[in-house]
Design a protein around this motif. Sequence first.
Motif, PDB file in Angstrom:
ATOM      1  N   ALA B 140      15.552   2.856   4.349  1.00 25.10           N
ATOM      2  CA  ALA B 140      14.218   2.247   4.224  1.00 25.10           C
ATOM      3  C   ALA B 140      14.345   0.728   4.153  1.00 25.10           C
ATOM      4  O   ALA B 140      13.516  -0.008   4.675  1.00 25.10           O
ATOM      5  CB  ALA B 140      13.508   2.778   2.990  1.00 25.10           C
ATOM      6  N   CYS B 214      -1.416   3.575   3.693  1.00 24.28           N
ATOM      7  CA  CYS B 214      -0.153   3.249   3.040  1.00 24.28           C
ATOM      8  C   CYS B 214      -0.444   2.864   1.599  1.00 24.28           C
ATOM      9  O   CYS B 214      -1.291   1.997   1.348  1.00 24.28           O
ATOM     10  CB  CYS B 214       0.524   2.084   3.762  1.00 24.28           C
ATOM     11  N   ASP B 226       8.705  -1.236  -3.389  1.00 25.21           N
ATOM     12  CA  ASP B 226       7.677  -1.337  -2.342  1.00 25.21           C
ATOM     13  C   ASP B 226       7.360  -2.797  -2.070  1.00 25.21           C
ATOM     14  O   ASP B 226       7.130  -3.190  -0.918  1.00 25.21           O
ATOM     15  CB  ASP B 226       6.409  -0.587  -2.772  1.00 25.21           C
ATOM     16  N   ILE B 229      10.007  -4.133   0.233  1.00 32.22           N
ATOM     17  CA  ILE B 229       9.889  -3.653   1.606  1.00 32.22           C
ATOM     18  C   ILE B 229       8.733  -4.358   2.312  1.00 32.22           C
ATOM     19  O   ILE B 229       8.873  -4.827   3.444  1.00 32.22           O
ATOM     20  CB  ILE B 229       9.688  -2.114   1.638  1.00 32.22           C
ATOM     21  N   ASP B 233      10.461  -6.598   5.020  1.00 30.30           N
ATOM     22  CA  ASP B 233      10.511  -5.955   6.341  1.00 30.30           C
ATOM     23  C   ASP B 233       9.177  -5.269   6.615  1.00 30.30           C
ATOM     24  O   ASP B 233       9.126  -4.041   6.751  1.00 30.30           O
ATOM     25  CB  ASP B 233      11.665  -4.958   6.415  1.00 30.30           C
ATOM     26  N   SER B 236       8.730  -2.481   9.299  1.00 27.36           N
ATOM     27  CA  SER B 236       9.146  -1.095   9.095  1.00 27.36           C
ATOM     28  C   SER B 236       7.949  -0.256   8.666  1.00 27.36           C
ATOM     29  O   SER B 236       7.809   0.902   9.066  1.00 27.36           O
ATOM     30  CB  SER B 236      10.265  -0.997   8.052  1.00 27.36           C
ATOM     31  N   VAL B 237       7.077  -0.851   7.869  1.00 26.67           N
ATOM     32  CA  VAL B 237       5.888  -0.125   7.402  1.00 26.67           C
ATOM     33  C   VAL B 237       4.893   0.051   8.544  1.00 26.67           C
ATOM     34  O   VAL B 237       4.367   1.139   8.786  1.00 26.67           O
ATOM     35  CB  VAL B 237       5.215  -0.888   6.237  1.00 26.67           C
ATOM     36  N   VAL B 344       4.831   3.302   0.721  1.00 35.20           N
ATOM     37  CA  VAL B 344       5.481   2.270   1.545  1.00 35.20           C
ATOM     38  C   VAL B 344       6.867   2.714   2.012  1.00 35.20           C
ATOM     39  O   VAL B 344       7.203   2.630   3.198  1.00 35.20           O
ATOM     40  CB  VAL B 344       5.609   0.963   0.734  1.00 35.20           C
ATOM     41  N   GLU B 345       7.663   3.196   1.058  1.00 34.81           N
ATOM     42  CA  GLU B 345       9.043   3.571   1.393  1.00 34.81           C
ATOM     43  C   GLU B 345       9.072   4.765   2.341  1.00 34.81           C
ATOM     44  O   GLU B 345       9.920   4.833   3.236  1.00 34.81           O
ATOM     45  CB  GLU B 345       9.818   3.894   0.108  1.00 34.81           C
ATOM     46  N   TRP B 347       6.834   5.441   4.674  1.00 32.21           N
ATOM     47  CA  TRP B 347       6.559   4.905   6.006  1.00 32.21           C
ATOM     48  C   TRP B 347       7.767   4.150   6.565  1.00 32.21           C
ATOM     49  O   TRP B 347       8.081   4.227   7.751  1.00 32.21           O
ATOM     50  CB  TRP B 347       5.342   3.974   5.989  1.00 32.21           C
ATOM     51  N   ALA B 348       8.446   3.403   5.677  1.00 26.34           N
ATOM     52  CA  ALA B 348       9.569   2.579   6.140  1.00 26.34           C
ATOM     53  C   ALA B 348      10.708   3.425   6.705  1.00 26.34           C
ATOM     54  O   ALA B 348      11.499   2.941   7.516  1.00 26.34           O
ATOM     55  CB  ALA B 348      10.082   1.705   4.987  1.00 26.34           C
ATOM     56  N   ASN B 349      10.773   4.677   6.288  1.00 26.09           N
ATOM     57  CA  ASN B 349      11.839   5.552   6.782  1.00 26.09           C
ATOM     58  C   ASN B 349      11.546   6.128   8.168  1.00 26.09           C
ATOM     59  O   ASN B 349      12.459   6.510   8.892  1.00 26.09           O
ATOM     60  CB  ASN B 349      12.028   6.742   5.817  1.00 26.09           C
TER      61      ASN B 349
END
Lengths: 254, 629
Positions: B140, B214, B226, B229, B233, B236-237, B344-345, B347-349
């Motif tokens: 993430a 999100c 969060d 992130i 980045d 990523s989200v 958030v995390e 989505w980031a994955n």
Amino acid sequence: MPTLSIDGKKVTAPEGSTILEAARIIGVEIPTLCHHDGLEPWGGCRLCVVDLWQPGWDEDWFKLVTSCNHPTADGMRVFTKSPRVLETRGVILDLLLARCPDAPLIQKLAAGYGIEETSYAPREEPDDCILCALCTRVCDHLDIAAISTVNRGAGKEVAPPFHEAPPDCIGCLACAEICPTNCIPYETSNFRRSIWGKDFEMLRDPATGQAVITKAQAEFFAERNGVPGSYFETSDTTKRREMAKQFVSLQNLE
Amino acid sequence: MRIESKAQFESLQAQARARYSDAQAEIHVCCGTGCLANGSKKVADAFAAEAEKRNGAGTPQLVVKSTGCHGFCERGPLVAFKPSGVLYTKVKAKSVEEIVEKTVEEGQILQRFLYKDPTDKSRIEQYADIPFYKHQNRVAMRNIGLVDPTDILDAVAEGAYAGLAKSLFEMTPEEVIDEVETSGLRGRGGAGFNTARKWRSCKKAPGDRRFVLCNGDEGDPGAFKDRSIMEGDPHSVIEGMIIGAYALGAHEGYIYVRDEYPLAIVNLMIAMEQARAYGLLGENIMGAGFDFDVKISRGGGAFVCGESSALMLSIAGKVGEPRAKYVHSTEKGLFDLPTVLNNVESWANIGAIIDRGGAWFASMGTEKSKGTKAFSLVGKVKNTGLIELEMGTTLRHIIFDIGGGTLGDRPFKAVQTGGPSGGCVPESLLDLPVDFEKLTEAGSMMGSGGMIVMDDRTCMVDVARYFLAFLIEESCGKCTPCREGLRQMLVIYDDLVEGRGKPGDIKRIERLAKGMQLGSLCELGKSAPNPVLSTLRDFRDEYEAHINDKACPAGMCRELTAYRILEDLCSGCHACFNACPVDAITGEPKSLHTIHHDACISCGACFDVCPDQAIETFPKKELIATEVV
């Protein structure tokens, strides 16, 4: 039409009904505080909780839900007096008794669950408001929305905007009359009414001299319902007498 | 330039990757909120000034990037160097000129900026060798610290939007959900609900209009993953949400960001603007014929608005009071329309999962908790910061190997996980592999990944009290069990820590806890008793000491604790005298000092500064007993 069992008794409930409605059909009593048949269920007091099992869940897996707003479904099994339901209701009433130690309604309900005195710290300088929000909900329902619940958490209270005389209030007293603990003060005297820090002029019936409703309320309904303002100038008593006179003359009973 | 085809995207990627290929060095200065507070902006500006002096026309020789959070917040401002892989810690602006001359140009390492291993005192040069980083597995947070969050090309060079290209051009929406299912991804916001299952139930819901949301509220005290992130980045989200929207047939999205994260809001907005300019967000994304755009909705300062139904009401401009739970938001969510809300995390994955495959993600972690998880490691631990590890890593490894152990090597007592909904895990359970199920079994929960390390100078009764005090401010107040229950719990706890505890208090607490767990409307009220029950379960003796002995075993509760100086250990260094805020200590330098109990407020400052460990705590009631005599 879902068929479910409540405390072992079967009931077929109307489509779209809640567990509370279904229970009432078969005479199973569930205590409520924030519920009113004329308003949308709110699910805030949590007194009406029941133990629920529904098809698809493990045999011994139950969930506590509020019966006032939980929809009925086929095959549900509901228990309104399981030990943990009664225990939870006891805690809720005990907490309400600490919040409003002087409210007769709460004292009575709590006594019904074996609670004569609260186990917790009574609120300092308590009022009788149990935050059931019936007052704000009925005001919203009338599309007036003069008062609301303000603040978060333990400081929550019912109040007009900025704790000032609410501009939208029409003095109809719906809030005061729906309040289960009668804790909304108001005064009607000398053809004036005051509530929530706002003063209203009352309309007087020319025939009887009685105060009928507030001028603001008459204007509100006249505008909203298209009823002429003059309709509100006479009291119900006078209207009934007029109707009776007409009735008598129609029947040639004179 | 708008990307209108897969080929154009690939050429943008190549272009982005080639941008700095001729650079002599890249200098990544951490500009996450933590390091910024430590003055890293000045450091970044100083490096930029040095670079400008040296860079001629054409390709820059020195590339300076202000990146997001590197995670090692304890040691900031952090500066990482590429290609050498060296990490410098605690860099000040005034040292930058020397660093550029000696380290960047001459390759000379300046020892004083290197991380020092606390056990053998050796200095570690390479970022990749530092235990804090060595054990991490960043998915993430894969690009945080590598990219400038305000430069989309940086993100693209590191793989951003590759997953999106694959989804739009090589996969059907159903195949995207299948891939997420294969990955085994579970929600990273705390509940750990299976992500693919949530998406499938929304996909089934009827209606044309739906939303992807999100949850960037991150209300847990002690959690900041969060934030990092979103700040470090944001692409990523955004990418994750576009992929999710494609899978679900949604064309609108909101990112709900708590108002207390201004940098996250700014960086997200910059990222959204840039993505739109490149045709990676908005109409006809990448020329694939799919429309999706996203807006930011700012919170108003309410923890309860991180609860999904309250969040959706808040976006709609209503009061953030949670809604009855029998209505599923996947069918009736935002504006009563089908909605998927993910953290958030989570989505980031998604972008990485689609790009590298669900099977790759599932190859990490435990049987039921796949992949990696971000943790904010804070409290009485040496290496405070943000880390991401494979699920299944043990708590012991996290706290002692990565975290470096407790501050001052004081005895470890417990680690609090899961924020106000979680519990405290004692020493006996330190070899627990961290995953959703195991933490719940231990009486705590994963939550959003906050890990607060506690030592022997932490009063567990006070820990529970701390969380209650937090929640009572944040409860929406709609339902009786939570609003009144929290109020009364706090009254009991205030009594406990101030010496007014009485027999029967524990029973009252337990009855109240049960009533709140069963009766509350939402998880805030239902999980509020968790810290209470967890501390009661594993640290009951502390409660009993407070109630029966009017003593605080940890020596922290001020009303119950007194301090004294031990004659045979005191060296007369006078440090306590200087530390005392109320002048309660007397003594000449080089001779025994004395604490005067009538003036002492039991703050513990003297205890903390004494180099001889000559100060000890004892129950205050012993003072009263002796004075009466």
